[in-house]
Enzyme design. Sequence first.
Site: not given
Ligand code: RB5
Length: 155
Positions: A66, A68, A8, A99, A134
């Site tokens: 993204c 996180t 993203d 696994h 597995h």
């Molecule tokens: C974008 O701000 C953020 O929400 C996205 O990149 C991601 O971390 C969502 O899980």
Amino acid sequence: MKIGFASDHAAVALKDSVKAHLAERGFECVDFGAYEPTEQDNYPERGLAVAEALVRGEIDKGVIVCGTGIGISLAANKVPGIRAAVCGDTYTARLSVEHNNANILAMGARVVAPEYANDIADAFFDARFEGGRHAVRVGMIADIEKKYSKVPGDA
Ligand code: RB5
């Protein structure tokens, strides 16, 4: 091996640097965007693009990023047959393949530094699924997908 990449807006730079690293290693790389860090990007659409290309057989593995790694992996994992693993360390990346037979690596651009993300990607793509016990457990995951998948027209 052909690898599909997506991110993203929050993770364009990390997606591009991991892609450049893996291309340097000789992997064929396909970019599903985002191409610019605009605020118009939605991680579910990007994760879906890589997941659908993978189940259609157009790519062999994926790297999705993204902020996180969570949102884009949640979206990709809704596609039956996708096993997207969010990895923030090399041990998890290796075991996710050995696994869990993970077929997509997910990372967080706000979590891992670019150099370490390359190490994580190396651990993921150098690992091989061990099969055996597995495979039985991964098969159980597929059974859960079947249990909760509805074919249009079914009661
Ligand atoms: C974008 O701000 C953020 O929400 C996205 O990149 C991601 O971390 C969502 O899980």
